[in-house]
Design a protein around this motif. Sequence first.
Motif, mmCIF file in Angstrom:
data_model
loop_
_atom_site.group_PDB
_atom_site.id
_atom_site.type_symbol
_atom_site.label_atom_id
_atom_site.label_comp_id
_atom_site.label_asym_id
_atom_site.label_seq_id
_atom_site.Cartn_x
_atom_site.Cartn_y
_atom_site.Cartn_z
ATOM 1 N N THR A 112 -12.988 -17.051 8.253
ATOM 2 C CA THR A 112 -14.255 -17.771 8.087
ATOM 3 C C THR A 112 -14.225 -19.096 8.832
ATOM 4 O O THR A 112 -15.183 -19.470 9.518
ATOM 5 C CB THR A 112 -14.526 -18.017 6.597
ATOM 6 O OG1 THR A 112 -14.548 -16.766 5.910
ATOM 7 C CG2 THR A 112 -15.866 -18.714 6.398
ATOM 8 N N GLU A 113 -13.103 -19.786 8.726
ATOM 9 C CA GLU A 113 -12.956 -21.079 9.408
ATOM 10 C C GLU A 113 -13.031 -20.902 10.923
ATOM 11 O O GLU A 113 -13.745 -21.630 11.621
ATOM 12 C CB GLU A 113 -11.621 -21.707 9.024
ATOM 13 C CG GLU A 113 -11.312 -22.999 9.767
ATOM 14 C CD GLU A 113 -9.864 -23.412 9.604
ATOM 15 O OE1 GLU A 113 -9.461 -24.367 10.284
ATOM 16 O OE2 GLU A 113 -9.153 -22.787 8.805
ATOM 17 N N ASN A 114 -12.302 -19.905 11.442
ATOM 18 C CA ASN A 114 -12.307 -19.671 12.882
ATOM 19 C C ASN A 114 -13.675 -19.197 13.372
ATOM 20 O O ASN A 114 -14.079 -19.494 14.497
ATOM 21 C CB ASN A 114 -11.240 -18.638 13.259
ATOM 22 C CG ASN A 114 -9.845 -19.232 13.277
ATOM 23 O OD1 ASN A 114 -9.683 -20.427 13.509
ATOM 24 N ND2 ASN A 114 -8.847 -18.412 13.016
ATOM 25 N N LEU A 115 -14.385 -18.446 12.523
ATOM 26 C CA LEU A 115 -15.711 -17.980 12.897
ATOM 27 C C LEU A 115 -16.669 -19.149 13.071
ATOM 28 O O LEU A 115 -17.441 -19.217 14.029
ATOM 29 C CB LEU A 115 -16.231 -17.009 11.836
ATOM 30 C CG LEU A 115 -17.519 -16.251 12.176
ATOM 31 C CD1 LEU A 115 -17.296 -15.349 13.390
ATOM 32 C CD2 LEU A 115 -17.976 -15.428 10.981
ATOM 33 N N LEU A 116 -16.600 -20.114 12.149
ATOM 34 C CA LEU A 116 -17.445 -21.304 12.252
ATOM 35 C C LEU A 116 -17.080 -22.127 13.484
ATOM 36 O O LEU A 116 -17.952 -22.623 14.208
ATOM 37 C CB LEU A 116 -17.302 -22.149 10.981
ATOM 38 C CG LEU A 116 -17.834 -21.524 9.691
ATOM 39 C CD1 LEU A 116 -17.455 -22.378 8.487
ATOM 40 C CD2 LEU A 116 -19.336 -21.346 9.761
ATOM 41 N N HIS A 117 -15.791 -22.261 13.712
ATOM 42 C CA HIS A 117 -15.308 -23.018 14.873
ATOM 43 C C HIS A 117 -15.696 -22.307 16.169
ATOM 44 O O HIS A 117 -16.079 -22.943 17.154
ATOM 45 C CB HIS A 117 -13.797 -23.170 14.776
ATOM 46 C CG HIS A 117 -13.230 -24.129 15.763
ATOM 47 N ND1 HIS A 117 -11.877 -24.268 16.007
ATOM 48 C CD2 HIS A 117 -13.840 -25.012 16.594
ATOM 49 C CE1 HIS A 117 -11.692 -25.162 16.936
ATOM 50 N NE2 HIS A 117 -12.860 -25.631 17.310
ATOM 51 N N VAL A 146 -17.856 -23.832 19.311
ATOM 52 C CA VAL A 146 -17.348 -23.917 20.678
ATOM 53 C C VAL A 146 -18.254 -23.171 21.652
ATOM 54 O O VAL A 146 -18.517 -23.630 22.768
ATOM 55 C CB VAL A 146 -15.909 -23.366 20.747
ATOM 56 C CG1 VAL A 146 -15.447 -23.243 22.197
ATOM 57 C CG2 VAL A 146 -14.951 -24.271 19.975
ATOM 58 N N LEU A 147 -18.763 -22.011 21.234
ATOM 59 C CA LEU A 147 -19.616 -21.207 22.108
ATOM 60 C C LEU A 147 -21.052 -21.713 22.148
ATOM 61 O O LEU A 147 -21.848 -21.247 22.973
ATOM 62 C CB LEU A 147 -19.592 -19.743 21.645
ATOM 63 C CG LEU A 147 -18.246 -19.020 21.767
ATOM 64 C CD1 LEU A 147 -18.332 -17.625 21.178
ATOM 65 C CD2 LEU A 147 -17.793 -18.963 23.226
ATOM 66 N N GLY A 148 -21.380 -22.632 21.260
ATOM 67 C CA GLY A 148 -22.723 -23.193 21.266
ATOM 68 C C GLY A 148 -23.786 -22.237 20.769
ATOM 69 O O GLY A 148 -24.931 -22.263 21.235
ATOM 70 N N VAL A 149 -23.411 -21.377 19.827
ATOM 71 C CA VAL A 149 -24.371 -20.426 19.260
ATOM 72 C C VAL A 149 -24.323 -20.545 17.745
ATOM 73 O O VAL A 149 -23.306 -20.971 17.173
ATOM 74 C CB VAL A 149 -24.046 -18.973 19.681
ATOM 75 C CG1 VAL A 149 -24.127 -18.822 21.191
ATOM 76 C CG2 VAL A 149 -22.659 -18.568 19.179
ATOM 77 N N LEU A 184 -23.366 -14.456 15.950
ATOM 78 C CA LEU A 184 -22.125 -13.688 15.991
ATOM 79 C C LEU A 184 -22.089 -12.632 14.893
ATOM 80 O O LEU A 184 -21.507 -11.561 15.076
ATOM 81 C CB LEU A 184 -20.918 -14.625 15.834
ATOM 82 C CG LEU A 184 -20.743 -15.696 16.914
ATOM 83 C CD1 LEU A 184 -19.542 -16.574 16.599
ATOM 84 C CD2 LEU A 184 -20.585 -15.065 18.287
ATOM 85 N N LEU A 185 -22.747 -12.932 13.773
ATOM 86 C CA LEU A 185 -22.714 -12.001 12.648
ATOM 87 C C LEU A 185 -23.610 -10.797 12.857
ATOM 88 O O LEU A 185 -23.362 -9.740 12.307
ATOM 89 C CB LEU A 185 -23.100 -12.725 11.358
ATOM 90 C CG LEU A 185 -22.141 -13.827 10.920
ATOM 91 C CD1 LEU A 185 -22.628 -14.487 9.656
ATOM 92 C CD2 LEU A 185 -20.746 -13.259 10.717
ATOM 93 N N MET A 195 -10.175 -31.792 11.833
ATOM 94 C CA MET A 195 -9.853 -31.838 13.255
ATOM 95 C C MET A 195 -9.864 -30.441 13.855
ATOM 96 O O MET A 195 -10.367 -30.229 14.967
ATOM 97 C CB MET A 195 -8.478 -32.485 13.448
ATOM 98 C CG MET A 195 -8.451 -33.983 13.166
ATOM 99 S SD MET A 195 -6.753 -34.643 13.129
ATOM 100 C CE MET A 195 -6.123 -34.094 14.711
ATOM 101 N N ALA A 196 -9.317 -29.475 13.127
ATOM 102 C CA ALA A 196 -9.259 -28.104 13.625
ATOM 103 C C ALA A 196 -10.664 -27.537 13.820
ATOM 104 O O ALA A 196 -10.920 -26.808 14.778
ATOM 105 C CB ALA A 196 -8.462 -27.239 12.653
#
Length: 260
Positions: free
Chosen positions: A47-52, A56-59, A64-65, A220-221
């Motif tokens: 979930t954390e990486n999905l939000l990040h 980053v991709l600006g979407v 993505l879902l 930060m991550a």
Amino acid sequence: MTTETLGERIRAARQAAGLSQEKLAERLGLTRQAVTKWETGQSAPSTENLLHLAEVLGVPVTALLGEEAREPQLPGQPVRILSFREFAQLLWNNLRAALIILAGWVLVYLAGRLVCAYPYETSLLGFLFDDWSRYYLFGWLTRSGLFSTAMLISVSAALFLGTWRFAAVTFILSAIAIPIGELLGPNPANAPYGHGHDGWLIWICLYFVAFVSGIVLERMAKKGVRLRSKKGAVWAAATLLACIAVIVLILLTRPVMAGS
């Protein structure tokens, strides 16, 4: 109508952003293999990486879902988050991190019991659970329940929130704080008040530093800051200096015996 998988949507968004797998992985602070596995459906981002990833991709995350990105949502309308397979992968990622953190805490506990064991203790159950300790701090942590509470916080954070960085920081600093508090804690001036050891105060303060530091690292991550970057080095240095400052402050301000 064909339904795109999560991996296909990630790949399309990455290509639309003009990023290679290597560049995307660098911005996420991950390896290229992790991005490849997402795009091929071998694994799913937490979930954390999905939000990040969406940041980053600006979407939007909804892009993505899947379907909810193409259909306007009405107030109170349920939103499909992930498929069962994707959700199960997220749960497994969190469970794996939680198990690793739990294993670390258990090893620290066993090491503490081994070091603090009395020579005459022969029973296995007595070794694991008896209320004893040759050393003040470890015995106080286990008897007071603080050791198990700190362990529960770290493991729960990794399991339910996916914040494994916070869990790792609180575990590592809590474990390191035990020998530090034991070595620097003895203070005979406090004996008249019922204890002659300040290890408890050192451990609690260092745990507080770890708690705050772990939260900062998670933030930060989410912003794409890698631990091996300049900002990551600043975070590590700030955490170390905070720990040193806390220890020095406790040692300088605690009472001393009259005439010493």
